[in-house]
Design a protein around this motif. Structure first.
Motif, PDB file in Angstrom:
ATOM      1  N   HIS A  98       2.508  -0.279   0.556  1.00 34.31           N
ATOM      2  CA  HIS A  98       3.105  -0.209   1.723  1.00 34.31           C
ATOM      3  C   HIS A  98       2.899  -1.431   2.566  1.00 34.31           C
ATOM      4  O   HIS A  98       1.629  -1.462   2.621  1.00 34.31           O
ATOM      5  CB  HIS A  98       3.151   1.157   2.470  1.00 34.31           C
ATOM      6  CG  HIS A  98       4.194   1.547   3.263  1.00 34.31           C
ATOM      7  ND1 HIS A  98       4.026   1.103   4.645  1.00 34.31           N
ATOM      8  CD2 HIS A  98       5.325   2.083   3.266  1.00 34.31           C
ATOM      9  CE1 HIS A  98       5.379   1.335   5.210  1.00 34.31           C
ATOM     10  NE2 HIS A  98       6.098   2.170   4.528  1.00 34.31           N
ATOM     11  N   LEU A  99       3.714  -1.820   3.406  1.00 35.94           N
ATOM     12  CA  LEU A  99       3.700  -2.869   4.424  1.00 35.94           C
ATOM     13  C   LEU A  99       2.282  -2.246   5.306  1.00 35.94           C
ATOM     14  O   LEU A  99       1.300  -3.269   5.670  1.00 35.94           O
ATOM     15  CB  LEU A  99       4.644  -3.222   5.173  1.00 35.94           C
ATOM     16  CG  LEU A  99       4.617  -3.938   6.255  1.00 35.94           C
ATOM     17  CD1 LEU A  99       4.358  -5.552   5.982  1.00 35.94           C
ATOM     18  CD2 LEU A  99       5.747  -4.321   7.013  1.00 35.94           C
ATOM     19  N   PHE A 100       2.330  -0.987   5.801  1.00 36.84           N
ATOM     20  CA  PHE A 100       1.556  -0.591   6.874  1.00 36.84           C
ATOM     21  C   PHE A 100      -0.076  -0.617   6.157  1.00 36.84           C
ATOM     22  O   PHE A 100      -0.961  -0.388   7.063  1.00 36.84           O
ATOM     23  CB  PHE A 100       1.791   0.581   7.193  1.00 36.84           C
ATOM     24  CG  PHE A 100       3.181   0.836   8.038  1.00 36.84           C
ATOM     25  CD1 PHE A 100       3.890  -0.337   8.309  1.00 36.84           C
ATOM     26  CD2 PHE A 100       3.544   1.937   8.245  1.00 36.84           C
ATOM     27  CE1 PHE A 100       5.030  -0.344   9.010  1.00 36.84           C
ATOM     28  CE2 PHE A 100       4.725   2.053   9.026  1.00 36.84           C
ATOM     29  CZ  PHE A 100       5.514   0.854   9.277  1.00 36.84           C
ATOM     30  N   ASP A 101      -0.243  -0.706   4.764  1.00 33.66           N
ATOM     31  CA  ASP A 101      -1.475  -0.463   4.158  1.00 33.66           C
ATOM     32  C   ASP A 101      -2.456  -1.645   4.124  1.00 33.66           C
ATOM     33  O   ASP A 101      -3.613  -1.569   3.696  1.00 33.66           O
ATOM     34  CB  ASP A 101      -1.301  -0.148   2.668  1.00 33.66           C
ATOM     35  CG  ASP A 101      -0.895   1.372   2.501  1.00 33.66           C
ATOM     36  OD1 ASP A 101      -0.643   2.177   3.511  1.00 33.66           O
ATOM     37  OD2 ASP A 101      -0.500   1.425   1.466  1.00 33.66           O
ATOM     38  N   GLY A 102      -1.974  -2.722   4.260  1.00 37.81           N
ATOM     39  CA  GLY A 102      -2.573  -3.974   4.183  1.00 37.81           C
ATOM     40  C   GLY A 102      -3.968  -4.414   5.294  1.00 37.81           C
ATOM     41  O   GLY A 102      -3.873  -3.676   6.198  1.00 37.81           O
ATOM     42  N   TYR A 103      -4.842  -4.739   4.704  1.00 37.44           N
ATOM     43  CA  TYR A 103      -6.135  -5.121   5.463  1.00 37.44           C
ATOM     44  C   TYR A 103      -5.831  -6.052   6.743  1.00 37.44           C
ATOM     45  O   TYR A 103      -5.036  -7.046   6.339  1.00 37.44           O
ATOM     46  CB  TYR A 103      -7.312  -5.579   4.890  1.00 37.44           C
ATOM     47  CG  TYR A 103      -7.598  -4.358   3.852  1.00 37.44           C
ATOM     48  CD1 TYR A 103      -8.361  -3.254   4.232  1.00 37.44           C
ATOM     49  CD2 TYR A 103      -7.540  -4.532   2.304  1.00 37.44           C
ATOM     50  CE1 TYR A 103      -8.472  -2.198   3.429  1.00 37.44           C
ATOM     51  CE2 TYR A 103      -7.773  -3.521   1.493  1.00 37.44           C
ATOM     52  CZ  TYR A 103      -8.387  -2.215   2.011  1.00 37.44           C
ATOM     53  OH  TYR A 103      -8.792  -1.423   1.319  1.00 37.44           O
ATOM     54  N   ALA A 104      -6.408  -5.954   7.732  1.00 34.32           N
ATOM     55  CA  ALA A 104      -6.183  -6.584   9.111  1.00 34.32           C
ATOM     56  C   ALA A 104      -6.304  -8.162   8.895  1.00 34.32           C
ATOM     57  O   ALA A 104      -7.328  -8.445   8.440  1.00 34.32           O
ATOM     58  CB  ALA A 104      -6.859  -6.232  10.143  1.00 34.32           C
ATOM     59  N   THR A 105      -5.448  -8.811   9.384  1.00 35.86           N
ATOM     60  CA  THR A 105      -5.467 -10.326   9.007  1.00 35.86           C
ATOM     61  C   THR A 105      -5.107 -11.119  10.789  1.00 35.86           C
ATOM     62  O   THR A 105      -3.962 -10.529  11.010  1.00 35.86           O
ATOM     63  CB  THR A 105      -4.520 -10.972   8.215  1.00 35.86           C
ATOM     64  OG1 THR A 105      -4.825 -10.604   7.055  1.00 35.86           O
ATOM     65  CG2 THR A 105      -4.383 -12.804   8.068  1.00 35.86           C
ATOM     66  N   LEU A 106      -6.147 -11.754  11.181  1.00 33.35           N
ATOM     67  CA  LEU A 106      -5.714 -12.120  12.685  1.00 33.35           C
ATOM     68  C   LEU A 106      -5.317 -13.582  12.543  1.00 33.35           C
ATOM     69  O   LEU A 106      -5.956 -14.270  11.700  1.00 33.35           O
ATOM     70  CB  LEU A 106      -6.791 -12.402  13.335  1.00 33.35           C
ATOM     71  CG  LEU A 106      -7.657 -10.703  14.159  1.00 33.35           C
ATOM     72  CD1 LEU A 106      -8.994 -10.753  14.256  1.00 33.35           C
ATOM     73  CD2 LEU A 106      -6.454 -10.174  15.172  1.00 33.35           C
ATOM     74  N   VAL A 107      -4.416 -13.884  13.403  1.00 29.36           N
ATOM     75  CA  VAL A 107      -3.984 -15.145  13.343  1.00 29.36           C
ATOM     76  C   VAL A 107      -4.022 -15.633  14.878  1.00 29.36           C
ATOM     77  O   VAL A 107      -3.687 -14.840  15.898  1.00 29.36           O
ATOM     78  CB  VAL A 107      -2.357 -15.375  13.174  1.00 29.36           C
ATOM     79  CG1 VAL A 107      -1.840 -16.620  13.443  1.00 29.36           C
ATOM     80  CG2 VAL A 107      -2.265 -14.940  11.706  1.00 29.36           C
ATOM     81  N   ARG A 108      -4.499 -16.906  15.190  1.00 30.84           N
ATOM     82  CA  ARG A 108      -4.665 -17.354  16.462  1.00 30.84           C
ATOM     83  C   ARG A 108      -4.057 -18.975  16.682  1.00 30.84           C
ATOM     84  O   ARG A 108      -4.136 -19.745  15.527  1.00 30.84           O
ATOM     85  CB  ARG A 108      -6.200 -17.499  16.829  1.00 30.84           C
ATOM     86  CG  ARG A 108      -6.629 -18.404  17.948  1.00 30.84           C
ATOM     87  CD  ARG A 108      -7.971 -18.600  18.422  1.00 30.84           C
ATOM     88  NE  ARG A 108      -8.775 -19.443  17.714  1.00 30.84           N
ATOM     89  CZ  ARG A 108      -8.804 -20.855  17.365  1.00 30.84           C
ATOM     90  NH1 ARG A 108      -7.906 -21.514  18.222  1.00 30.84           N
ATOM     91  NH2 ARG A 108      -9.489 -21.398  16.886  1.00 30.84           N
ATOM     92  N   ASP A 391      10.508   3.841   4.198  1.00 31.77           N
ATOM     93  CA  ASP A 391      11.087   3.560   2.731  1.00 31.77           C
ATOM     94  C   ASP A 391      11.225   2.115   2.693  1.00 31.77           C
ATOM     95  O   ASP A 391      11.073   1.571   1.572  1.00 31.77           O
ATOM     96  CB  ASP A 391      11.594   4.447   2.068  1.00 31.77           C
ATOM     97  CG  ASP A 391      11.030   5.804   1.824  1.00 31.77           C
ATOM     98  OD1 ASP A 391       9.900   5.945   1.700  1.00 31.77           O
ATOM     99  OD2 ASP A 391      11.955   6.870   1.672  1.00 31.77           O
ATOM    100  N   ALA A 392      12.221   1.698   3.517  1.00 25.83           N
ATOM    101  CA  ALA A 392      12.526   0.342   3.243  1.00 25.83           C
ATOM    102  C   ALA A 392      11.399  -0.750   3.627  1.00 25.83           C
ATOM    103  O   ALA A 392      11.376  -1.983   3.482  1.00 25.83           O
ATOM    104  CB  ALA A 392      13.604  -0.124   4.511  1.00 25.83           C
ATOM    105  N   LEU A 393      10.265  -0.180   4.182  1.00 25.67           N
ATOM    106  CA  LEU A 393       8.931  -1.160   4.487  1.00 25.67           C
ATOM    107  C   LEU A 393       7.970  -1.043   3.266  1.00 25.67           C
ATOM    108  O   LEU A 393       6.888  -1.443   3.577  1.00 25.67           O
ATOM    109  CB  LEU A 393       8.521  -0.974   5.822  1.00 25.67           C
ATOM    110  CG  LEU A 393       9.417  -1.179   7.164  1.00 25.67           C
ATOM    111  CD1 LEU A 393       8.686  -0.718   8.387  1.00 25.67           C
ATOM    112  CD2 LEU A 393       9.952  -2.407   6.987  1.00 25.67           C
ATOM    113  N   THR A 394       8.364  -0.507   2.125  1.00 26.24           N
ATOM    114  CA  THR A 394       7.447  -0.475   0.989  1.00 26.24           C
ATOM    115  C   THR A 394       7.203  -2.063   0.521  1.00 26.24           C
ATOM    116  O   THR A 394       8.492  -2.741   0.586  1.00 26.24           O
ATOM    117  CB  THR A 394       7.803   0.380  -0.237  1.00 26.24           C
ATOM    118  OG1 THR A 394       9.106  -0.177  -0.745  1.00 26.24           O
ATOM    119  CG2 THR A 394       7.681   1.803   0.216  1.00 26.24           C
TER     120      THR A 394
END
Ligand SMILES: CC1=C(/C=C/C(C)=C\C=C\C(C)=C\C=C\C=C(C)\C=C\C=O)C(C)(C)CCC1
Ligand SMILES: [Fe+2]
Length: 557
Positions: A98-108, A391-394
């Motif tokens: 799922h999209l919400f599961d990913g490990y945090a990536t920061l962008v600056r 479910d649309a965000l898997t």
């Protein structure tokens, strides 16, 4: 559009896109060299032609360098845009779903004197570092349940172990992949929905400083059976305080009705103090999901959706509910509660038609001629009262259904909560959803209008067919119209409004948004907020995963 390129290393991308040949570069401009740290060598590591790049794990642990600017950045734009979001979904033998599961990536992206430098970096959360060292994810994420979890059996001891895991927060994710905010004392935190995930970061290097530890014991550290491991991912941060909502899961072990605590933390402090407790109207045992909430001048609006935390799924860390960690129970009712910030009393609690609002946009008070508030108006991105959006965000849907019109419809929902004791609130669409392609999420407004009557919101909308929002929309809530920015195949993240210093018009400023382009590649777009037209784009030398939420840190004058 006039294009001016900075003569930097980033304008010669092939020479440093591949992590295997990065170290010996020197900058002709005398600027800092790009720093490149591979997550792992990938077969196509030199390719930016990946149409699913928004949903592809970041290939590099970190990178920083100068960015090529196309167009003209406003001279007044001085500061740092930070964006957080899930960016690594595969670690060792684990592939998240799922999209919400990913490990945090920061962008600056830092803007100064018409130029831009950029960086991205993984947050070194315990969830990410332990997944790397164990060769698999070991924490429970939104959809991901650790597979070979010994707690699969339903015997009493395993249940007790799970419950202890919930109370101490050791099994739920500590992956702060959702929001980023600067507290008024200058500390910058990344957040997600578990209190333990709150992490201090350095906004310049994007390095992880450490955990942000609350010293109040509210999250169950010092008091057993204080089941408050969850929080809204979107605290409301002002110059003086940080305010948030904690779903109170104590009803799992007591006979008390479920509810929410509204808590506040003063600038410079790590101690949250309880403002008040709202009792849930629906139930039976679990509060509705609260990813975000809204505040006005005098009130906090606490949503109680019929999409409720699943006790079974939270307690048994390998069990899935109907919607991952959530249950959709329409018969349990949908409510909005209004708490007075000063007294902590619930001054209104109304039933409303079913709604699925992940992100509230803003709220304000309607007042009588003597200034007495008579109603609270609350706006949110409503997925038409249907949790199907989850479910649309898997990742499977996002990666494989590109171009198919499978994104569920959404709208700007406007709730009106009378403050005269009425049992029901009103709900209508703030504008015709066709104006923004029947998609609506990832919103921001001019921060000077938080809690006040306002006119403009910026959000992701759609040009259909699509399986994910693919436009940036400016919503005019007075004219009930929307303007859109779109290019073929793009995936935008949250469009974030930054006001021009000294501005008096609500839309005098820019909207900053990081976008994944059609064939791969990422850039940060700067739009004139009033005209809603592109004025510049700042290209990263390689593609980045699509993220969630942004924050702006102005340079000190
Ligand atoms: C939700 C619960 C959990 C974890 C949540 C996490 C880790 C992240 C949530 C992120 C969200 C809700 C992002 C929303 C994005 C919406 C988008 C992009 C909409 C687009 C629509 O068109 C726990 C902590 C694991 C358990 C409780 C529930
Ligand atoms: Fe969010």
């Amino acid at each position: 559009m006039t294009a001016s390129y900075l003569p930097t290393l980033s304008s010669a991308p092939r020479s440093f896109l591949c992590p295997q040949r990065t170290s010996s570069l020197s900058s002709a401009t005398g600027r800092r060299n790009p720093v490149f740290h591979p997550v792992k060598p990938a077969a196509d590591c030199c390719s930016t032609k990946n149409p699913a790049s928004a949903w592809t794990s970041a290939r590099h642990e970190r990178w920083e360098g100068d960015l090529a600017v196309e167009g003209q950045l406003p001279a007044w734009l001085k500061g740092t845009y930070l964006r957080n979001g899930p960016g690594v979904w595969e670690v060792g033998s684990t592939a998240m779903e799922h999209l919400f599961d990913g490990y945090a990536t920061l962008v600056r992206v830092s803007f100064r004197d018409g130029r831009a430098t950029g960086a991205h970096r993984q947050v070194d959360s315990d969830a990410y570092t332990s997944a790397k060292s164990h060769g698999r994810a070991i924490h429970r994420e939104f959809a991901h349940c650790p597979t070979n979890n010994p707690n699969n059996n339903n015997n009493l001891l395993d249940r007790v172990i799970d419950l202890v895991g919930l109370v101490t927060g050791t099994s739920l994710t500590v992956n702060p992949n959702t929001a980023v905010a600067r507290l008024s004392d200058g500390r910058v935190v990344c957040l997600s929905e578990t209190t333990k995930s709150t992490t201090l970061i350095d906004p310049e290097t994007l390095g992880t400083i450490g955990k942000f530890t609350y010293t109040d014991g509210l999250s169950g550290k010092s008091r057993l059976l204080q089941l408050l491991p969850l929080q809204s991912a979107h605290p409301v941060v002002t110059e003086t305080e940080f305010m948030t909502v904690l779903p109170d899961l104590n009803s799992l072990v007591t006979r008390r009705r479920p509810g929410y605590l509204v808590v506040r933390m003063e600038a410079g402090s790590n101690e949250r103090k309880v403002v008040g407790r709202v009792e849930c109207r629906g139930g039976p045992t679990m509060p509705g999901w609260v990813h975000s909430f809204a505040v006005t001048e005098n009130f906090v609006v606490v949503p109680e959706m019929a999409l409720r935390y699943s006790a079974a799924s939270l307690v048994n860390n390998s069990e899935r509910a109907s919607f991952y960690a959530l249950d959709w129970i329409p018969e349990s009712g949908s409510y909005l509660h209004v708490m007075c910030k000063r007294t902590g009393n619930t001054v209104a609690s109304v039933e409303v038609p079913p709604f699925v609002v992940i992100h509230f946009i803003n709220a304000y008070e309607e007042k009588r001629h003597d200034g007495q508030p008579t109603a609270v108006v609350v706006d949110g991105c409503d997925h038409n009262g249907d949790p199907a959006i989850l479910d649309a965000l898997t990742l499977h849907s996002l990666r494989s259904l590109r171009g198919k019109d499978v994104l569920p419809d959404a709208r700007v929902a406007r709730f009106r909560i009378p403050l005269d004791g009425s049992p029901y609130g009103e709900l209508e669409s703030a504008l015709d959803p066709e104006e923004h392609g029947r998609a609506m999420d990832m919103c921001s407004i001019n921060p000077a209008y938080h809690g006040k009557k306002y006119r403009y919101a910026y959000a992701c909308g759609a040009r259909r067919p699509c399986n994910f929002p693919n436009t940036i929309a400016k919503i005019d809530l007075v004219d009930k119209t929307a303007k859109s920015w779109h290019e073929n195949g793009v995936v935008p993240s949250e469009p974030f409004f930054v006001a021009r210093p000294g501005a008096s018009d609500e839309d005098d400023g820019v909207v900053i948004c990081t976008v994944n382009s059609d064939g791969g590649g990422s850039y940060t777009l700067v739009l004139d907020a009033e005209k809603f037209q592109e004025i510049a784009r700042v290209r990263f030398p390689h593609s980045l995963p699509c993220g969630f939420h942004a924050f702006w840190i102005p340079d000190k004058m």
